[in-house]
Motif scaffolding. Structure first.
Motif, short mmCIF file in Angstrom:
data_model
loop_
_atom_site.label_atom_id
_atom_site.label_comp_id
_atom_site.label_asym_id
_atom_site.label_seq_id
_atom_site.Cartn_x
_atom_site.Cartn_y
_atom_site.Cartn_z
N VAL A 119 -6.12 8.98 -12.73
CA VAL A 119 -6.66 7.63 -12.96
C VAL A 119 -7.49 7.20 -11.75
N HIS A 120 -6.99 7.47 -10.55
CA HIS A 120 -7.72 7.05 -9.36
C HIS A 120 -9.09 7.72 -9.30
N ASN A 121 -9.14 8.99 -9.60
CA ASN A 121 -10.43 9.69 -9.57
C ASN A 121 -11.40 9.12 -10.59
N LEU A 122 -10.91 8.76 -11.76
CA LEU A 122 -11.81 8.22 -12.79
C LEU A 122 -12.25 6.78 -12.45
N LEU A 123 -11.37 6.03 -11.84
CA LEU A 123 -11.73 4.64 -11.51
C LEU A 123 -12.60 4.55 -10.27
N HIS A 124 -12.46 5.53 -9.37
CA HIS A 124 -13.10 5.39 -8.07
C HIS A 124 -14.08 6.51 -7.75
N GLY A 125 -14.75 7.00 -8.77
CA GLY A 125 -15.84 7.95 -8.53
C GLY A 125 -15.42 9.23 -7.84
N GLY A 126 -14.36 9.87 -8.33
CA GLY A 126 -13.90 11.12 -7.73
C GLY A 126 -14.90 12.25 -7.90
N ARG A 127 -14.69 13.31 -7.16
CA ARG A 127 -15.55 14.50 -7.32
C ARG A 127 -14.97 15.37 -8.42
N LEU A 128 -15.63 15.38 -9.57
CA LEU A 128 -15.08 16.08 -10.74
C LEU A 128 -16.17 16.93 -11.39
N PRO A 129 -16.72 17.89 -10.65
CA PRO A 129 -17.90 18.62 -11.16
C PRO A 129 -17.66 19.40 -12.46
N MET A 130 -16.43 19.83 -12.72
CA MET A 130 -16.21 20.61 -13.94
C MET A 130 -15.89 19.75 -15.15
N PHE A 131 -15.85 18.45 -14.97
CA PHE A 131 -15.63 17.53 -16.09
C PHE A 131 -17.03 17.12 -16.56
N LYS A 132 -17.51 17.75 -17.65
CA LYS A 132 -18.94 17.73 -17.97
C LYS A 132 -19.50 16.33 -18.26
N ALA A 133 -18.79 15.59 -19.11
CA ALA A 133 -19.32 14.27 -19.48
C ALA A 133 -19.48 13.40 -18.23
N TYR A 134 -18.60 13.61 -17.29
CA TYR A 134 -18.59 12.84 -16.06
C TYR A 134 -19.72 13.30 -15.13
N ARG A 135 -19.83 14.61 -14.98
CA ARG A 135 -20.85 15.16 -14.09
C ARG A 135 -22.25 14.78 -14.55
N SER A 136 -22.45 14.80 -15.90
CA SER A 136 -23.79 14.53 -16.39
C SER A 136 -24.09 13.03 -16.45
N GLY A 137 -23.17 12.23 -15.95
CA GLY A 137 -23.44 10.79 -15.87
C GLY A 137 -23.28 10.06 -17.19
N ARG A 138 -22.69 10.71 -18.19
CA ARG A 138 -22.55 10.04 -19.48
C ARG A 138 -21.38 9.06 -19.53
N ILE A 139 -20.48 9.16 -18.55
CA ILE A 139 -19.38 8.18 -18.50
C ILE A 139 -19.85 6.98 -17.69
N SER A 140 -20.02 5.85 -18.37
CA SER A 140 -20.58 4.71 -17.64
C SER A 140 -19.49 3.92 -16.92
N SER A 141 -18.29 3.87 -17.49
CA SER A 141 -17.23 3.18 -16.77
C SER A 141 -15.87 3.60 -17.30
N ALA A 142 -14.86 3.39 -16.49
CA ALA A 142 -13.47 3.61 -16.90
C ALA A 142 -12.69 2.43 -16.38
N ARG A 143 -11.79 1.91 -17.19
CA ARG A 143 -10.99 0.77 -16.72
C ARG A 143 -9.61 0.79 -17.38
N LEU A 144 -8.67 0.10 -16.76
CA LEU A 144 -7.33 0.01 -17.33
C LEU A 144 -7.30 -1.15 -18.31
N GLU A 145 -6.57 -0.95 -19.40
CA GLU A 145 -6.43 -2.01 -20.39
C GLU A 145 -4.96 -2.13 -20.77
#
Ligand code: GDP
Length: 482
Positions: free
Chosen positions: A43-69
């Motif tokens: 969760v911390h990596n997704l909320l705080h811009g972690g280095r996740l090069p092998m997570f494709k949607a994230y690397r290609s910038g398609r994930i615009s935001s992540a938040r807790l609900e």
């Protein structure tokens, strides 16, 4: 009935899913395998811009935001993410481990890679993360066992060399009583306590044994002290059935209550509703404790994996309507090894999983095995010794850890040679069976303090460092963000 309730839940779930896609991701593993650390780091990596090069949607910038609900289930405790993240990052201590089930919802906004998908999906995925003790999964086989079978199995296991001394107090006390004598609450409690103490002793670091049902005697959750948790197996039951009013009858009744009140509802209300699952295993700890611990881990894996390959029996099949379609087995704490050994750890864990799967029946779930560290507490270095470069790992051992006579204070860094894993997993298993201790693989297992977060030249604090967390995310969520 369970079945009607499940299909109704499913319809409601499905209808909800069409309006807003959700995935229920289970995170499990035996106690101290690393569930709390894994969820917090993910969760911390997704909320705080972690280095996740092998997570494709994230690397290609398609994930615009992540938040807790807010989570969807009002009756399940929330996963205490904020407290755990604060412990890890601010205090640099390991967070409080999983004790019972908890849940949280992470919502990801993304842009689909294909125009077609963009047209039809909301570009929003809610990930409900459900954390629960792996010990509870070991209870599934109990649903098919009567009290006599349960008792016989427990007594047989207790006689094995790695356990016999630990089980001594419980077994000898149990053998000294008359099971047909009148039921007695004090005696039931005494036997139950002795049995639980034996189970806990098996879990100690030195033994690191894994197969220990009933799971709630180790991880009681909120049922601690209830009659459904105050029972124990009895050795040498006479033929016939338990006389009414006897201790034997009382134990049998409580064992059945345990299955009805504790085991079935857990599988029906929680496990049966999962879509994806990560199972964390601490293979390093088991290797460190010796061959018995590795064999025991394999046995536990067999029982746990059987839960994901249901279909072999009617009692169990009726509980499952929704199907887990992806299972990731994560061999955790890979930061205790030099990176040369990461693939080796992964291969050994893979062999363990294959061997366990070969013994279970039922439909295959798409399974992947990964060596990972949710939080990387070490970095790598090397020393030259006799003209050879020896790989080291460097970290701050936890306060009180001792290495070669030196006691650490939690702030001092040191390098250690972590030990080697064989390249060929088969030779690992052969060496494990060797009579000569010197032939066995030895891992130097030191507990390190969580790392200090790095800051970039621009003053930006980076997220928690990890090993292969991005690959885990890709396997667990990648296709849902395509
Ligand atoms: P749980 O019982 O499955 O929730 O286990 P935890 O997540 O609390 O982890 C148990 C312990 O394992 C922690 O207190 C840490 O000491 C250690 N640990 C877990 N994950 C990692 C990791 O990625 N790297 C390192 N070095 N240690 C870890």
């Amino acid at each position: 009935t369970d079945e009607a309730q499940i299909s109704f839940d499913n319809i409601v779930d499905r209808a909800g899913t069409m309006m807003r896609p959700t995935v229920r991701l289970g995170v499990t593993g035996l106690s101290r395998a690393g569930k709390t650390v894994f969820i917090t780091a993910l969760v911390h990596n997704l909320l705080h811009g972690g280095r996740l090069p092998m997570f494709k949607a994230y690397r290609s910038g398609r994930i615009s935001s992540a938040r807790l609900e807010p989570q969807p289930d009002d009756a399940v405790p929330r996963f205490q993410y904020e407290d755990h993240a604060e412990a890890l990052i601010k205090e640099r201590i390991w967070p409080q481990s999983t004790r019972a089930i908890s849940e949280m919802r992470l919502t990801i906004n993304y842009e689909s890679a294909s125009g077609w998908n963009r047209l039809f999906s909301a570009g929003k995925l809610s990930v409900d993360i459900i954390d629960y003790p792996g010990e509870w999964l070991l209870d599934l086989p109990l649903l098919e066992q009567d009290y006599r079978t349960f008792s016989e199995n427990a007594v047989r296991l207790a006689a094995s060399p790695a356990r016999a001394d630990l089980a001594e107090a419980w077994i000898s006390r149990s053998r000294a009583i008359d099971v047909k004598a009148a039921a007695d609450e004090t005696l039931a409690r005494e036997l139950s306590d002795l049995f639980s103490q034996y189970l806990k002793a098996c879990k100690s670091d030195e033994r690191a044994l894994s197969t220990l049902p009933p799971g709630r005697l180790l991880m009681p959750g909120d049922l601690e002290g209830s009659p459904a948790l105050t029972f124990a197996p009895l050795p040498d039951l006479p033929v016939g059935s338990a006389p009414a009013g006897s201790l034997w009858h009382m134990m049998e009744h409580r064992y059945e209550a345990y299955k009805r009140i504790v085991v079935r509802p857990f599988f029906r209300d929680h496990f049966a509703r999962l879509d994806r699952q990560i199972l964390l295993i601490d293979a390093l700890q088991a290797m460190n404790a010796g061959p018995e611990a590795v064999q025991d881990l394999e046995r536990a894996l067999t029982d746990i994996l059987a839960c994901f390959r249901h279909g072999s029996s009617n009692i169990l099949t009726s509980l499952f309507t929704r199907r887990i379609d992806r299972l990731l087995v994560g061999a955790t704490k890979a930061d205790h090894l030099h990176h040369e050994s990461h693939d080796r750890l992964q291969n050994i864990a893979g062999r363990l999983v294959d061997r366990a799967l070969a013994r279970t029946q039922g439909a295959r779930v798409t399974t992947e095995v990964l060596a990972l560290a949710a939080v990387r507490a070490t970095r790598e270095a090397s020393v030259k010794e006799a003209g050879e470069n020896l790989p080291l790992i460097v970290g701050a051992p936890l306060k009180g850890e001792k290495i070669a006579g030196e006691t650490f204070d939690g702030n001092t860094k040191t390098g250690i040679f972590p030990g080697d894993l064989p390249e060929d997993p088969e030779s690992f298993f052969q060496a494990l069976e060797s009579k000569d201790d010197a032939d066995r693989p030895h891992i130097n297992f030191v507990r390190f303090r969580p790392p200090k977060l790095e800051t970039t030249a621009e003053g930006l604090t980076l997220s928690l460092p990890h090993i292969r967390l991005d690959r885990a995310l890709e396997f667990l969520l990648g296709d849902l963000l395509a």
